[in-house]
Every structure is written in C-alpha cells, then in structure tokens.
Design a protein around this motif. Structure first.
Motif, PDB file in Angstrom:
ATOM      1  N   MET A 196      44.420 -33.209  -6.429  1.00  0.00           N
ATOM      2  CA  MET A 196      44.568 -34.130  -7.322  1.00  0.00           C
ATOM      3  C   MET A 196      45.245 -35.326  -6.994  1.00  0.00           C
ATOM      4  SD  MET A 196      43.933 -34.916 -10.553  1.00  0.00           S
ATOM      5  CE  MET A 196      42.988 -33.342 -10.830  1.00  0.00           C
ATOM      6  N   GLN A 197      46.373 -35.286  -5.941  1.00  0.00           N
ATOM      7  CA  GLN A 197      47.026 -36.596  -5.480  1.00  0.00           C
ATOM      8  C   GLN A 197      45.958 -37.451  -4.875  1.00  0.00           C
ATOM      9  OE1 GLN A 197      50.197 -35.583  -3.137  1.00  0.00           O
ATOM     10  NE2 GLN A 197      50.814 -33.950  -4.408  1.00  0.00           N
ATOM     11  N   ALA A 198      45.114 -36.902  -4.244  1.00  0.00           N
ATOM     12  CA  ALA A 198      44.024 -37.527  -3.324  1.00  0.00           C
ATOM     13  C   ALA A 198      42.997 -38.172  -4.299  1.00  0.00           C
ATOM     14  CB  ALA A 198      43.229 -36.553  -2.473  1.00  0.00           C
ATOM     15  N   GLU A 199      42.617 -37.672  -5.634  1.00  0.00           N
ATOM     16  CA  GLU A 199      41.620 -38.189  -6.541  1.00  0.00           C
ATOM     17  C   GLU A 199      42.379 -39.311  -7.267  1.00  0.00           C
ATOM     18  OE1 GLU A 199      39.187 -35.584  -8.962  1.00  0.00           O
ATOM     19  OE2 GLU A 199      39.969 -33.881  -7.877  1.00  0.00           O
ATOM     20  N   VAL A 200      43.700 -39.144  -7.665  1.00  0.00           N
ATOM     21  CA  VAL A 200      44.555 -40.110  -8.428  1.00  0.00           C
ATOM     22  C   VAL A 200      44.497 -41.485  -7.302  1.00  0.00           C
ATOM     23  CG1 VAL A 200      46.690 -40.803  -9.092  1.00  0.00           C
ATOM     24  CG2 VAL A 200      45.768 -38.526  -9.711  1.00  0.00           C
ATOM     25  N   LEU A 201      44.797 -41.078  -6.148  1.00  0.00           N
ATOM     26  CA  LEU A 201      45.053 -42.317  -5.188  1.00  0.00           C
ATOM     27  C   LEU A 201      43.674 -42.980  -5.308  1.00  0.00           C
ATOM     28  CD1 LEU A 201      46.948 -43.891  -3.516  1.00  0.00           C
ATOM     29  CD2 LEU A 201      46.357 -42.357  -1.852  1.00  0.00           C
ATOM     30  N   THR A 202      42.367 -42.222  -5.256  1.00  0.00           N
ATOM     31  CA  THR A 202      41.267 -42.904  -4.981  1.00  0.00           C
ATOM     32  C   THR A 202      41.015 -43.596  -6.234  1.00  0.00           C
ATOM     33  OG1 THR A 202      40.356 -40.888  -3.559  1.00  0.00           O
ATOM     34  CG2 THR A 202      38.750 -42.377  -4.979  1.00  0.00           C
ATOM     35  N   VAL A 203      41.386 -43.266  -7.482  1.00  0.00           N
ATOM     36  CA  VAL A 203      41.091 -43.945  -8.657  1.00  0.00           C
ATOM     37  C   VAL A 203      41.999 -45.190  -8.722  1.00  0.00           C
ATOM     38  CG1 VAL A 203      41.402 -43.824 -11.187  1.00  0.00           C
ATOM     39  CG2 VAL A 203      40.766 -41.956 -10.131  1.00  0.00           C
ATOM     40  N   LEU A 204      42.962 -45.072  -8.272  1.00  0.00           N
ATOM     41  CA  LEU A 204      43.858 -46.412  -8.173  1.00  0.00           C
ATOM     42  C   LEU A 204      43.491 -47.291  -7.103  1.00  0.00           C
ATOM     43  CD1 LEU A 204      47.405 -44.868  -8.474  1.00  0.00           C
ATOM     44  CD2 LEU A 204      46.460 -46.381 -10.111  1.00  0.00           C
ATOM     45  N   LYS A 205      42.930 -46.782  -5.935  1.00  0.00           N
ATOM     46  CA  LYS A 205      42.413 -47.738  -4.901  1.00  0.00           C
ATOM     47  C   LYS A 205      41.397 -48.350  -5.273  1.00  0.00           C
ATOM     48  CE  LYS A 205      44.670 -46.000  -0.804  1.00  0.00           C
ATOM     49  NZ  LYS A 205      44.570 -45.325   0.433  1.00  0.00           N
ATOM     50  N   SER A 206      40.356 -47.892  -6.466  1.00  0.00           N
ATOM     51  CA  SER A 206      39.064 -48.494  -6.747  1.00  0.00           C
ATOM     52  C   SER A 206      39.281 -49.696  -7.521  1.00  0.00           C
ATOM     53  CB  SER A 206      38.324 -47.420  -7.316  1.00  0.00           C
ATOM     54  OG  SER A 206      38.800 -47.065  -8.829  1.00  0.00           O
ATOM     55  N   LYS A 207      40.817 -49.888  -8.247  1.00  0.00           N
ATOM     56  CA  LYS A 207      40.934 -51.139  -9.184  1.00  0.00           C
ATOM     57  C   LYS A 207      41.771 -52.109  -8.480  1.00  0.00           C
ATOM     58  CE  LYS A 207      38.776 -48.827 -12.556  1.00  0.00           C
ATOM     59  NZ  LYS A 207      37.907 -49.228 -12.971  1.00  0.00           N
ATOM     60  N   ASN A 208      41.569 -53.394  -8.786  1.00  0.00           N
ATOM     61  CA  ASN A 208      42.640 -54.248  -8.370  1.00  0.00           C
ATOM     62  C   ASN A 208      43.807 -54.597  -9.262  1.00  0.00           C
ATOM     63  OD1 ASN A 208      41.147 -55.111  -6.101  1.00  0.00           O
ATOM     64  ND2 ASN A 208      39.781 -56.520  -6.966  1.00  0.00           N
TER      65      ASN A 208
ATOM     66  N   LEU B 294      53.079 -38.969  -5.158  1.00  0.00           N
ATOM     67  CA  LEU B 294      52.486 -40.108  -4.455  1.00  0.00           C
ATOM     68  C   LEU B 294      53.537 -41.339  -4.367  1.00  0.00           C
ATOM     69  CD1 LEU B 294      48.880 -40.298  -6.059  1.00  0.00           C
ATOM     70  CD2 LEU B 294      49.357 -39.825  -3.627  1.00  0.00           C
ATOM     71  N   ILE B 295      54.445 -41.391  -5.588  1.00  0.00           N
ATOM     72  CA  ILE B 295      55.266 -42.357  -5.533  1.00  0.00           C
ATOM     73  C   ILE B 295      56.331 -41.935  -4.298  1.00  0.00           C
ATOM     74  CG2 ILE B 295      57.574 -43.189  -6.590  1.00  0.00           C
ATOM     75  CD1 ILE B 295      55.656 -43.103  -9.166  1.00  0.00           C
ATOM     76  N   GLU B 296      56.670 -40.708  -4.501  1.00  0.00           N
ATOM     77  CA  GLU B 296      57.790 -40.217  -3.316  1.00  0.00           C
ATOM     78  C   GLU B 296      57.226 -40.245  -2.017  1.00  0.00           C
ATOM     79  OE1 GLU B 296      60.829 -38.531  -3.407  1.00  0.00           O
ATOM     80  OE2 GLU B 296      60.815 -39.145  -5.648  1.00  0.00           O
ATOM     81  N   LYS B 297      55.982 -40.143  -1.786  1.00  0.00           N
ATOM     82  CA  LYS B 297      55.385 -40.271  -0.277  1.00  0.00           C
ATOM     83  C   LYS B 297      54.940 -41.795  -0.141  1.00  0.00           C
ATOM     84  CE  LYS B 297      52.653 -36.020  -0.549  1.00  0.00           C
ATOM     85  NZ  LYS B 297      51.252 -35.535  -0.495  1.00  0.00           N
ATOM     86  N   GLY B 298      55.161 -42.778  -1.076  1.00  0.00           N
ATOM     87  CA  GLY B 298      55.206 -44.162  -0.734  1.00  0.00           C
ATOM     88  C   GLY B 298      53.611 -44.492  -0.795  1.00  0.00           C
ATOM     89  N   GLY B 299      52.777 -43.719  -1.413  1.00  0.00           N
ATOM     90  CA  GLY B 299      51.291 -44.226  -1.270  1.00  0.00           C
ATOM     91  C   GLY B 299      50.995 -45.119  -3.047  1.00  0.00           C
ATOM     92  N   VAL B 300      52.146 -44.913  -3.802  1.00  0.00           N
ATOM     93  CA  VAL B 300      51.878 -45.482  -5.062  1.00  0.00           C
ATOM     94  C   VAL B 300      53.086 -46.534  -5.548  1.00  0.00           C
ATOM     95  CG1 VAL B 300      51.579 -44.838  -7.484  1.00  0.00           C
ATOM     96  CG2 VAL B 300      49.926 -44.045  -5.695  1.00  0.00           C
ATOM     97  N   HIS B 301      52.912 -47.277  -6.408  1.00  0.00           N
ATOM     98  CA  HIS B 301      54.174 -47.822  -6.898  1.00  0.00           C
ATOM     99  C   HIS B 301      54.074 -48.033  -8.357  1.00  0.00           C
ATOM    100  CE1 HIS B 301      55.611 -49.459  -2.968  1.00  0.00           C
ATOM    101  NE2 HIS B 301      54.327 -49.769  -2.941  1.00  0.00           N
ATOM    102  N   ARG B 302      55.160 -47.729  -8.911  1.00  0.00           N
ATOM    103  CA  ARG B 302      55.107 -48.056 -10.222  1.00  0.00           C
ATOM    104  C   ARG B 302      55.528 -49.374 -10.851  1.00  0.00           C
ATOM    105  NH1 ARG B 302      58.519 -47.485 -14.997  1.00  0.00           N
ATOM    106  NH2 ARG B 302      57.209 -46.314 -16.800  1.00  0.00           N
ATOM    107  N   VAL B 303      54.747 -49.938 -11.542  1.00  0.00           N
ATOM    108  CA  VAL B 303      54.911 -51.376 -12.035  1.00  0.00           C
ATOM    109  C   VAL B 303      55.761 -51.166 -13.580  1.00  0.00           C
ATOM    110  CG1 VAL B 303      53.858 -53.460 -12.888  1.00  0.00           C
ATOM    111  CG2 VAL B 303      52.890 -52.112 -11.079  1.00  0.00           C
ATOM    112  N   GLU B 304      56.981 -51.437 -13.275  1.00  0.00           N
ATOM    113  CA  GLU B 304      57.747 -51.070 -14.520  1.00  0.00           C
ATOM    114  C   GLU B 304      57.635 -51.887 -15.684  1.00  0.00           C
ATOM    115  OE1 GLU B 304      60.275 -48.795 -14.244  1.00  0.00           O
ATOM    116  OE2 GLU B 304      60.198 -48.631 -12.209  1.00  0.00           O
ATOM    117  N   SER B 305      57.140 -53.359 -15.577  1.00  0.00           N
ATOM    118  CA  SER B 305      56.859 -54.324 -16.792  1.00  0.00           C
ATOM    119  C   SER B 305      55.596 -53.748 -17.353  1.00  0.00           C
ATOM    120  CB  SER B 305      57.202 -55.511 -16.304  1.00  0.00           C
ATOM    121  OG  SER B 305      55.850 -55.905 -15.369  1.00  0.00           O
ATOM    122  N   LEU B 306      54.643 -53.011 -16.816  1.00  0.00           N
ATOM    123  CA  LEU B 306      53.664 -52.683 -17.382  1.00  0.00           C
ATOM    124  C   LEU B 306      53.333 -51.381 -17.472  1.00  0.00           C
ATOM    125  CD1 LEU B 306      50.956 -54.732 -15.226  1.00  0.00           C
ATOM    126  CD2 LEU B 306      51.831 -55.254 -17.276  1.00  0.00           C
ATOM    127  N   ASN B 307      54.337 -50.737 -17.370  1.00  0.00           N
ATOM    128  CA  ASN B 307      54.233 -48.736 -17.388  1.00  0.00           C
ATOM    129  C   ASN B 307      52.897 -48.489 -16.854  1.00  0.00           C
ATOM    130  OD1 ASN B 307      55.274 -46.614 -18.226  1.00  0.00           O
ATOM    131  ND2 ASN B 307      54.581 -46.682 -20.349  1.00  0.00           N
TER     132      ASN B 307
END
Length: 139
Positions: free
Chosen positions: A8-20, A51-64
């Motif tokens: 599931m992490q891999a799928e979530v990361l794929t979705v995020l990488k497909s967007k700018n 993914l955040i713990e692993k450093g593969g994803v960042h949370r954008v606080e101001s946009l939630n």
C-alpha cells in the motif's frame, strides 16, 4: 516478501509521484479506490505516516496535504523549504541545510532545541508568473 502495508505504501507513493501538486489523503484515497473499492481512510493514513517516517513523503502543513520527496540531494535529518505555487499548486522541495544550521544556532542561543523544521513559502512558480503579472503582484 512484501507485506500488505508495504504494498500500500508503494501504491500511495506512486499516486503522489504522478502529481506535480500536493494531494490530500482523501484525494489519494479517491485514486486508489479504482483498484481497491473497499479501501478505508485509515489505510491511506497509515501508509502516509510510514512513508513520512522513511523520508519518502513530506506533509505540506499549510495545505493539509502530502507530496512525494523529490530531492536526492539532502538527508532527511535536515529540513526542507517547500515552495508552493498558489496558482497551479506545484510544490517543490528545496534543500537548505545552511539555513537550518543557522536557524538551529539562533534558537540554541535561547536554549531552544528544534526537533522538526517546517518552512513553507507560498507564491507563484516560474511557469505561472508572466511579465504582465509581475507588476501586479509587487504593487
């Protein structure tokens, strides 16, 4: 052997990488429901947290919202400066270890030890800004 959580992490990361642009957990959920009609929000949040713990994803606080890490140039023990285009939604990650070292020094003089840095700058990216709009934005 890959666990269901890792898959599931891999799928979530794929979705995020497909967007700018940054995506909310529910935006990600909507995309994943195409292949997983019964997926629940906690599943996406667990994957994002891992993914955040692993450093593969960042949370954008101001946009939630969340973005895939796009920088190979820094280590995740330093923070990033996120530039966020208010016109198109593009989020770019910029490494600035010297900025965070300076900030830590300033705060350390006051006896404060920073544990997490979040710097987000809203503005307009180079693709959205035009010669005509520059004057409008600075006046």
């Amino acid at each position: 052997m890959t666990t269901r959580g890792e898959a599931m992490q891999a799928e979530v990361l794929t979705v995020l990488k497909s967007k700018n642009a940054a995506m909310s957990a529910y935006d990600i959920l909507d995309v994943l429901r195409g292949d997983h009609p019964k997926i629940a929000p906690p599943t996406v949040y667990r994957a994002l947290n891992a993914l955040i713990e692993k450093g593969g994803v960042h949370r954008v606080e101001s946009l939630n919202a969340f973005v895939a890490c796009n920088s190979q140039e820094h280590h995740h023990d330093h923070g990033s400066v996120m530039s966020i285009c208010d016109d198109c939604g593009l989020v770019e990650e910029n490494a600035a270890p010297e900025l965070f070292d300076s900030l830590a020094g300033i705060l350390g003089k006051a006896g404060f030890e920073a544990q997490r840095h979040v710097i987000e700058v809203h503005g307009v990216c180079s693709d959205c800004v035009t010669d005509d709009s520059v004057g409008d934005r600075t006046s």
